[in-house]
Design a protein around this motif. Structure first.
Motif, PDB file in Angstrom:
ATOM      1  N   TYR A  38      -8.372   0.893   2.063  1.00 31.95           N
ATOM      2  CA  TYR A  38      -7.986  -0.488   2.417  1.00 31.95           C
ATOM      3  C   TYR A  38      -8.606  -1.057   3.609  1.00 31.95           C
ATOM      4  O   TYR A  38      -7.926   0.647   4.055  1.00 31.95           O
ATOM      5  N   ILE A  93       0.554  -2.008  -0.043  1.00 30.93           N
ATOM      6  CA  ILE A  93       0.022   0.009   0.199  1.00 30.93           C
ATOM      7  C   ILE A  93       1.278   0.853  -0.336  1.00 30.93           C
ATOM      8  O   ILE A  93       0.721   2.080  -0.309  1.00 30.93           O
ATOM      9  N   VAL A 119      -6.670   3.390   5.368  1.00 28.95           N
ATOM     10  CA  VAL A 119      -6.275   1.677   5.894  1.00 28.95           C
ATOM     11  C   VAL A 119      -6.476   1.818   7.342  1.00 28.95           C
ATOM     12  O   VAL A 119      -6.417   2.447   7.863  1.00 28.95           O
TER      13      VAL A 119
END
Length: 386
Positions: free
Chosen positions: A174, A27, A136
């Motif tokens: 994410y 990521i 995230v």
């Protein structure tokens, strides 16, 4: 009743399975982030749950700052404080490691970084929110579902009420579902967050906004929770059960994003806002009473859940199936030692009028409820749990 139009909004990427935390490296590379802002809680930081996250970030050659002063059930003052810290940072990616309060705060502040509007303006009009930093979500509990919703719950101190901010700009980019993050989760948190997830699934399945997308995930989440929550509570080393709970919490959050919670959460918000009762506990206390009150309006839907959870068996009427599901909910609350009344939180009859007035203002959720609730109905439900 089925909605004619509906939508499914989900995070862009969802990673799960063994060592899925390592995906943070991919990521960071994808986002070209040189600095990461890690949102977490003080206790999570203290016991080392974030250590693996920090290690992966360092191995990528990225830098990071930590924001850990995030209280459970945060209010507008907390948002302003954390947002100030974020605005002073040059972080390019937000990673939230924690439960619902941490993830809600991270989603909200990431979307508000550098914004010209305040949290109070946003509470008045959720639509003014703009897109912000990529996020995230790494849940460390098995119930809030914040990782898969575009909601953020904020306590408004002046109203002694929790308010939901809802905007698709808060949907996580994410999500990482790594069961190692909940391996040592205390039993009482397994219980309260797990029943919170069950409330999400059951409410979304019986909501006026239920649709084929939300039904699909709400039924699966319900089945997983009914089968695994008591195991997760009584068998701390049962990682299969905990992994299933983590997955169920995510799916129940997806159901919220597509459908929406109902009167359980509407009546829960004032209990958190004024009495600071943990969100999962207040939902657990309210879930069975509200569903029993709603039964005439959603008997068939509850019966479908009963067939999903316990397929086959002897022929039963829809009413018997619906009553069975409500009874199962009560058994789960009892077996996981969650309080079934508000007595230990010093809530009394003298508080009823204010509770009813506050809950009645949560129209966003009450409108989702299949049975229209009057102020008298709401009062009777509260009386049942005093």
């Amino acid at each position: 009743m089925m909605m004619e139009q509906y939508q499914l909004v989900m995070p862009k990427f969802v990673y799960s399975g063994t060592n899925s935390l390592e995906k943070i490296a991919d990521i960071i590379t994808r986002e070209k982030a040189k600095k990461v802002m890690v949102f977490t809680g003080k206790e999570i930081l203290k016991i080392g749950i974030c250590d693996k996250v920090f290690e992966v970030i360092r191995e990528c050659g990225a830098d990071y700052d930590v924001i850990s002063d995030i209280r459970p059930e945060p209010g507008t003052v907390d948002v302003e404080k954390v947002l100030k810290q974020l605005n002073q940072s040059d972080g390019e990616l937000v990673v939230a490691v924690g439960g619902g309060s941490v993830m809600d705060m991270a989603k909200l502040c990431a979307a508000m970084k550098g914004a010209s509007y305040t949290i109070h303006q946003l509470l008045e009009d959720n639509s003014i929110m703009e897109n912000g930093l990529p996020t995230v979500m790494v849940p460390t509990t098995c119930g809030t579902g914040s990782e898969s919703t575009f909601n953020s719950i904020v306590a408004v101190e002046s109203k002694q009420l929790k308010v939901g901010i809802v905007n698709t700009n808060m949907m996580a980019d994410y999500v990482i579902l790594d069961s190692s993050m909940i391996a040592g989760l205390p039993k009482h948190i397994v219980a309260s967050t797990g029943v919170d997830a069950l409330a999400h699934a059951v409410e979304c399945f019986t909501s006026n906004r239920a649709n084929p997308f939300s039904d699909l995930v709400a039924k699966e989440a319900s089945k997983l929770i009914f089968e695994n929550i008591v195991k997760s509570y009584h068998e701390p080393g049962n990682m299969e059960a905990k992994t299933n709970m983590l997955r169920a919490a995510f799916l129940a959050g997806v159901a919220i994003a597509s459908s929406g919670t109902t009167a359980v959460h509407a009546l829960s918000y004032p209990l958190g806002g004024k009495y600071h009762i943990p969100h999962g506990i207040s939902n657990a206390i309210l879930l069975a009473p509200v569903m029993r009150y709603n039964m005439a309006a959603c008997e068939e839907r509850l019966a479908i859940l009963a067939d999903t959870v316990s397929p086959g068996g002897i022929a039963r009427s829809n009413k018997e199936k619906a009553e069975e599901i409500v009874k199962r909910i009560e058994e789960i609350v009892r077996d996981t030692h969650i309080p079934s009344s508000l007595s230990e939180y010093n809530v009394g009859k003298e508080d009823l009028d204010q509770l009813v007035a506050s809950a009645f203002e949560v129209k966003r959720l009450l409108n989702n409820n299949r049975k229209e609730l009057t102020k008298e109905d709401i009062k009777n439900i509260y009386l049942e749990i005093l």
